[in-house]
Design a protein around this motif. Structure first.
Motif, mmCIF file in Angstrom:
data_model
loop_
_atom_site.group_PDB
_atom_site.id
_atom_site.type_symbol
_atom_site.label_atom_id
_atom_site.label_comp_id
_atom_site.label_asym_id
_atom_site.label_seq_id
_atom_site.Cartn_x
_atom_site.Cartn_y
_atom_site.Cartn_z
ATOM 1 N N LYS A 14 0.580 -0.231 7.703
ATOM 2 C CA LYS A 14 2.069 -0.157 8.168
ATOM 3 C C LYS A 14 2.451 1.427 8.206
ATOM 4 N N HIS B 14 -2.136 7.066 1.659
ATOM 5 C CA HIS B 14 -3.087 7.018 2.183
ATOM 6 C C HIS B 14 -3.808 8.325 2.676
ATOM 7 N N ARG C 202 -6.002 -0.291 8.836
ATOM 8 C CA ARG C 202 -4.679 -0.599 9.636
ATOM 9 C C ARG C 202 -3.747 -0.691 8.625
ATOM 10 N N ARG D 291 -8.583 -7.124 5.169
ATOM 11 C CA ARG D 291 -9.403 -6.190 5.841
ATOM 12 C C ARG D 291 -9.318 -4.922 5.211
ATOM 13 N N ASN D 292 -8.168 -4.453 5.063
ATOM 14 C CA ASN D 292 -8.072 -3.138 4.352
ATOM 15 C C ASN D 292 -8.708 -2.971 2.906
#
Length: 443
Positions: A204, A86, A202, A21-22
């Motif tokens: 960690k 990020h 999303r 997804r990322n």
């Protein structure tokens, strides 16, 4: 398995990194943003040449935009290893949007001057020094399985070159119709896509590792690790040579488009688009590969192909022939560059990834400005034709030492795969990729 099922399986394998997804968010967000980036790059080179008629200043603008990667690259790698990648990427994309917005206002209000372009290019170069190093190291966080990292890198290259195909073509049309300002505006807006994709990820929770070593010690450790291990040193050297001798071709494109082929902004867009098609084809060629078996031979061939394409292009005065040369040059360039990236990402230790990939970025982005300035200066005296021909010849010659040392590099690679526990098929692939002399029955 039928041929149809095998074809479907191969097609699915080509895009396997999009299962995450990322990475999928990043792929599409960055893809939109890169179209704007290429539009700005083409519009900027055309604007500079229109304002100044100077090949030297074309090289100077590229120098200002890329030399920060050479100066700040190692520090950017330390930052990428120590802090939240990020958040760094969100910040760099926002600052890049600010730079494009200022450029847009200056051009649309007809107040742009060459010193504005040089200053804003330098500002963007500082941003990119941190963005590129962090983005390269961030790939591993978006793809859970190490065996899919090579596919993610290949898809990154295909995304980059799809944008390279679309962006210049659209830019050429817009420049001819309404001027360069609209290209800069579209680029500013396009950054919203990649910022949104980063915010929707999303990930960690970031766990900051307490660093006992100071920045200088971290820098020294990174340099020692990268340049003390011959396979990493060889790959970075190839990227540096390709960037130093090969990348100036894009700086000289406006001269070929206007003065050699007697065209306009559309012709420039066609030339860059042809290079983009070749590069996209090369990226898809790499994406469909399940392992990296044979990449060593491929890299030698594609580096030679790139150099030969530049030499042939330098003496072409026919548009169709020039487009064909750009097609082959684009293919050779991206396969060589992406192969080096894939091999580095596979063999590097995770805690040094940011620093090593910053050196890769430093070689890729940081050497280009020196090549651009050198090519621009030389072209003023001997002409763009002979300058580009010399660049192509040097690219071909620079791969020869790598070709002769592949056997020795293979022997040095073995222990690191055992220590890092890399999957057997990847290890076997890299060992095979680093030799030209392995008998056919062993491959």
């Amino acid at each position: 398995m039928t041929k149809e099922e095998e074809s479907t399986s191969r097609l699915g394998g080509m895009f396997r990194a999009l299962r995450y997804r990322n990475y999928k968010l990043f792929f599409f967000g960055q893809g939109i943003s890169l179209i704007g980036t290429w539009m700005q790059q083409i519009a900027l080179s055309w604007l500079v040449y229109r304002l100044t008629d100077s090949v030297f200043l074309l090289g100077a603008v590229t120098f200002c935009s890329q030399v920060p990667s050479f100066l700040l690259g190692p520090f950017a790698g330390v930052v990428a290893d120590r802090f939240n990648k990020h958040k760094i990427l969100i910040a760099t994309q926002a600052l890049s949007m600010l730079q494009a917005s200022v450029l847009t206002v200056l051009v649309l209000t007809d107040t742009i001057e060459i010193w504005h372009v040089l200053a804003l290019s330098a500002f963007l170069g500082i941003i990119n020094a941190y963005d590129v190093a962090t983005r390269q190291a961030f790939v591993i966080q978006m793809v859970d399985k190490r065996e899919d990292v090579s596919n993610a890198i290949a898809l990154n290259s295909s995304m980059f070159n799809m944008a390279r195909l679309v962006g210049p073509s659209v830019a050429g049309i817009l420049i001819a119709a309404v001027g360069e300002g609209m290209c800069f505006l579209i680029n500013a807006v396009s950054y919203l896509a990649v910022i949104a994709s980063l915010l929707l990820m999303r990930l960690k929770p970031f766990e900051k590792v307490v660093q006992e070593r100071k920045v200088w010690q971290s820098l020294k450790e990174g340099f020692g690790y990268a340049f003390g291990f011959a396979p990493i040193r060889a790959l970075i050297s190839i990227v540096a040579c390709l960037s130093l001798f090969g990348m100036p071709f894009s700086v000289l494109m406006p001269v070929f488009a206007r003065d050699i082929l007697h065209g306009g902004a559309n012709t420039l867009g066609y030339l860059m688009g042809a290079s983009g098609i070749g590069a996209l084809t090369g990226a898809m060629f790499l994406a469909q590969r399940k392992t990296v078996v044979g990449l060593g031979k491929v890299m030698v061939f594609t580096m030679l192909l790139f150099g030969a394409g530049l030499v042939a292009f330098s003496f072409s005065e026919v548009l169709v022939m020039s487009l064909v040369c750009m097609l082959f040059s684009g293919f050779g360039m991206i396969v060589t560059m992406a192969s080096c990236n894939t091999l580095l990402q596979t063999i590097v230790e995770d805690d040094k990834r940011g620093r090593v990939m910053s050196l890769y970025s430093m070689a890729f982005m940081g050497m280009a400005p020196f090549g651009s300035m050198l090519a621009g200066s030389v072209a003023e005296f001997i002409g763009v034709n002979y300058t580009l021909a010399a660049c192509g010849l040097l690219c071909g010659l620079s791969i020869i030492p790598f070709a002769f040392n592949l056997g020795r590099l293979r022997e040095m690679v073995n222990p690191i795969y055992e220590r890092l526990g890399i999957l057997p098929e990847i290890a076997t692939g890299l060992q095979s990729a680093s030799t030209l002399t392995t008998p056919p029955e062993e491959k």
